[in-house]
Scaffold this motif. Structure first.
Motif, mmCIF file in Angstrom:
data_model
loop_
_atom_site.group_PDB
_atom_site.id
_atom_site.type_symbol
_atom_site.label_atom_id
_atom_site.label_comp_id
_atom_site.label_asym_id
_atom_site.label_seq_id
_atom_site.Cartn_x
_atom_site.Cartn_y
_atom_site.Cartn_z
ATOM 1 N N ILE A 1 7.413 111.373 114.678
ATOM 2 C CA ILE A 1 6.062 110.644 114.515
ATOM 3 C C ILE A 1 5.292 110.867 113.314
ATOM 4 O O ILE A 1 4.899 110.117 112.426
ATOM 5 C CB ILE A 1 4.953 110.984 115.556
ATOM 6 N N ASP A 2 5.349 112.165 112.735
ATOM 7 C CA ASP A 2 4.855 112.720 111.484
ATOM 8 C C ASP A 2 5.396 111.981 110.345
ATOM 9 O O ASP A 2 4.802 111.359 109.416
ATOM 10 C CB ASP A 2 4.804 114.100 111.452
ATOM 11 N N PHE A 3 6.727 111.813 110.536
ATOM 12 C CA PHE A 3 7.595 111.147 109.381
ATOM 13 C C PHE A 3 7.400 109.715 109.211
ATOM 14 O O PHE A 3 6.873 109.323 107.972
ATOM 15 C CB PHE A 3 8.993 111.527 109.650
ATOM 16 N N LEU A 4 7.096 109.280 110.393
ATOM 17 C CA LEU A 4 6.909 107.737 110.522
ATOM 18 C C LEU A 4 5.444 107.479 109.746
ATOM 19 O O LEU A 4 5.197 106.668 109.329
ATOM 20 C CB LEU A 4 6.982 107.220 111.625
ATOM 21 N N GLN A 5 4.593 108.341 110.212
ATOM 22 C CA GLN A 5 3.141 108.374 109.799
ATOM 23 C C GLN A 5 3.257 108.303 108.175
ATOM 24 O O GLN A 5 2.623 107.579 107.759
ATOM 25 C CB GLN A 5 2.384 109.347 110.401
ATOM 26 N N ILE A 6 3.895 109.225 107.562
ATOM 27 C CA ILE A 6 4.194 109.411 106.245
ATOM 28 C C ILE A 6 4.724 107.888 105.821
ATOM 29 O O ILE A 6 4.169 107.773 104.498
ATOM 30 C CB ILE A 6 4.800 110.694 105.907
ATOM 31 N N VAL A 7 5.630 107.674 106.160
ATOM 32 C CA VAL A 7 6.356 106.551 105.675
ATOM 33 C C VAL A 7 5.250 105.435 105.683
ATOM 34 O O VAL A 7 5.204 104.563 104.780
ATOM 35 C CB VAL A 7 7.358 105.926 106.735
ATOM 36 N N ILE A 8 4.521 105.308 106.664
ATOM 37 C CA ILE A 8 3.205 103.936 106.516
ATOM 38 C C ILE A 8 2.380 104.327 105.399
ATOM 39 O O ILE A 8 2.100 103.301 104.692
ATOM 40 C CB ILE A 8 2.448 104.220 107.830
ATOM 41 N N TYR A 9 1.850 105.515 105.249
ATOM 42 C CA TYR A 9 1.290 105.919 104.145
ATOM 43 C C TYR A 9 1.801 105.531 102.918
ATOM 44 O O TYR A 9 1.368 104.971 101.913
ATOM 45 C CB TYR A 9 0.745 107.456 103.972
ATOM 46 N N GLY A 10 3.123 105.765 102.809
ATOM 47 C CA GLY A 10 4.132 105.430 101.593
ATOM 48 C C GLY A 10 4.280 104.152 101.068
ATOM 49 O O GLY A 10 4.008 103.842 100.150
#
Lengths: 287, 234
Positions: free
Chosen positions: A2-11
């Motif tokens: 989830i953390d990784f996907l959250q960062i993808v969204i920010y990216g």
């Protein structure tokens, strides 16, 4: 995960903002053959124009944004007519230096008018939507959707209109464009209008994502240039791809590096691409 | 009737003069060829007709109207189109888009003209959606000539149209140039393949050091022993 996907969204959000700036830098380089260093501050100006509409004239959000896009385009054309067009006969390096001067002027002007403090468009906290543990802010959807919409419009313009094709032609071969009868001065003005609108949108989106500050655009200039170079300068489509790479790389770096190093990530990527493939991944021009 | 005329041009690109009093003339329906040794100012003379050279003195007229100091984008509007020797296509644009750019100043429907170019150069029709930069040298030359034909010019200026092409394409391009001329387009070209070019020319000029040395019909220049020995390689 989830953390990784959250960062993808920010990216993706950051990448969308960078893309709007990088397309402008790439178009300007393609047409006028110089690196426009005032582009970051043009973004800041767009963001503050929108603030003037929202807070100063209490216009509805979208009206204020529309007004800011138009006003920034007008300023961009004005700077070109007053300054850059007169320097076109001299070497590109002088244009580049003069654009650094324009950057300083714009930034100081913004600081004189609106002050050096942080500003925001809307006070209050909006609640994020939650999907399977992922938090998405309504503003993030607006940023990505707005950027995608503008890019689609630009794509349609470049591929299907007479002046859009002329812009690509002039970027390919300015001499041949002139002797084909293309009105190159009008193409130049059109380039500044498009670059100004996209820069203002980038500034507004950046202001929505974080806050407004007189050096917000200047700080984004490095990733914007990194994206334009990464995609092959002079290639607007490459700039979009480059921007997503830079945006994602900057956000993902926070998994292993302190967040303060984000600009360093963009810088490192720019150096790597310049050493490994100076024309960018899509084979643009060499700076 | 004289269409395009240059009278005693002097000038160059900002440094010393390259043109030293050259005079040229293209009459309606003619094929005119400029030959001469390297550095004779052949291409420069042609560029001077198209507003690409700083002409210090002398004048260029098209249908008796002076065009000496008009910019190229104004001259194309009068009906004079120019095909440079190098960098004569837009490489990232498709073949069709290249032709459309040639018609940029036309606000009417030019689809018939596109069809005419496709008839003249059938390979272009097949490759219409392909980027011009991916074509072979001969096909690129077809695109370049096609682009210049889009305005239906009265005079077509060709700067070494067969340079760097294989023999097969050289013959084909010369053949097409004659076909274009047969439709009423006057042609002025600079050519390295001097013998071949002069054999199909109505008139030819031999330039030396930016000035006229000989002027005669194509066959007469070919038959002139002095010209043959000095400039056509014996």
């Amino acid at each position: 995960m989830i953390d990784f996907l959250q960062i993808v969204i920010y990216g993706i959000v950051l990448g969308s903002i960078i893309a709007l700036g990088a397309i402008g830098v790439s178009l300007i380089f393609g047409i006028l053959r110089f690196a426009h260093f005032a582009h970051g501050d043009l973004m800041t100006l767009g963001a503050y124009f929108a603030l003037a509409g929202v807070a100063g004239m209490s216009l509805p959000m979208f009206a204020a944004f529309g007004l800011a896009l138009g006003a920034t385009a007008l300023v961009a054309v004005g700077i070109d007519r007053a300054l850059y067009s007169r320097l076109q006969q001299v070497s590109p390096i002088i244009l580049l230096i003069s654009s650094v001067g324009v950057a300083l002027m714009l930034r100081s002007l913004i600081q004189m008018i609106w002050g050096p403090d942080n500003e925001i468009y809307q006070s209050g906290i909006s609640m994020p939507w939650t999907f399977a543990g992922l938090r998405i802010q309504p503003t993030q959807v607006m940023i990505v959707g707005g950027a995608a919409g503008l890019m689609l419009l630009l794509h349609l313009f470049l591929q299907h209109t007479r002046f859009g094709k002329a812009m690509r032609a002039m970027s390919d071969n300015p001499d041949l464009a002139r002797l084909s009868g293309i009105n190159t001065q009008r193409v130049v003005i059109l380039t500044w209008i498009i670059a100004g609108v996209l820069a203002a949108a980038a500034g507004i989106f950046l202001g929505m994502d974080t806050r407004l500050h007189p050096i917000m655009g200047w700080k984004l200039l490095l990733p914007v240039f990194a994206a334009a170079i990464f995609g092959g300068i002079g290639k607007p489509y490459g700039a979009v791809a480059g921007a997503l790479v830079i945006g994602l790389a900057q956000e993902m770096s926070t998994l292993i590096l302190p967040a303060a190093y984000k600009p360093a990530v963009a810088f490192a990527l720019m150096v790597i691409i310049l050493v490994w493939r100076p024309t960018g991944i899509f084979g643009g021009k060499v700076l | 009737m004289t269409l395009l005329k240059a009278e005693e041009l002097y000038g160059g690109y900002g440094g010393g003069d390259i043109l030293n009093g050259v005079s040229l003339r293209v009459d309606a329906g003619e094929v005119v060829v400029i030959v001469g040794p390297n550095g004779a100012g052949k291409s420069t003379a042609m560029k001077a007709l198209f507003g690409l050279v700083n002409v210090r003195s002398g004048r260029v007229t098209f249908r008796d109207e002076e065009i000496t100091r008009l910019s190229p984008d104004r001259i194309v509007g009068r009906g004079v189109c120019y095909v440079p020797q190098e960098a004569n296509v837009f490489p990232s644009l498709t073949v069709l888009e290249n032709l459309e750019m040639g018609a940029f100043i036309r606000r009417d429907d030019y689809s018939a003209q596109i069809e005419r170019v496709f008839e003249l150069f059938p390979p272009l029709k097949e490759k219409r959606s392909q980027a011009a930069g991916t074509l072979s040298g001969g096909q690129r030359q077809m695109v370049a000539i096609g682009r210049a034909l889009m305005l239906d010019p009265k005079v077509l200026l060709l700067d070494e149209p067969t340079a760097g092409l294989s023999p097969k394409f050289i013959d084909l391009i010369f053949e097409r140039i004659q076909e274009i001329n047969a439709t009423g387009v006057s042609i002025l070209m600079v050519e390295q393949n001097a013998r071949h070019a002069l054999s199909l020319a109505d008139r030819g000029y031999v330039l030396v050091l930016g000035a006229n040395r000989y002027e005669d019909t194509g066959p007469n220049l070919l038959a002139n022993r002095e010209v043959a020995e000095m400039f056509l390689g014996g």
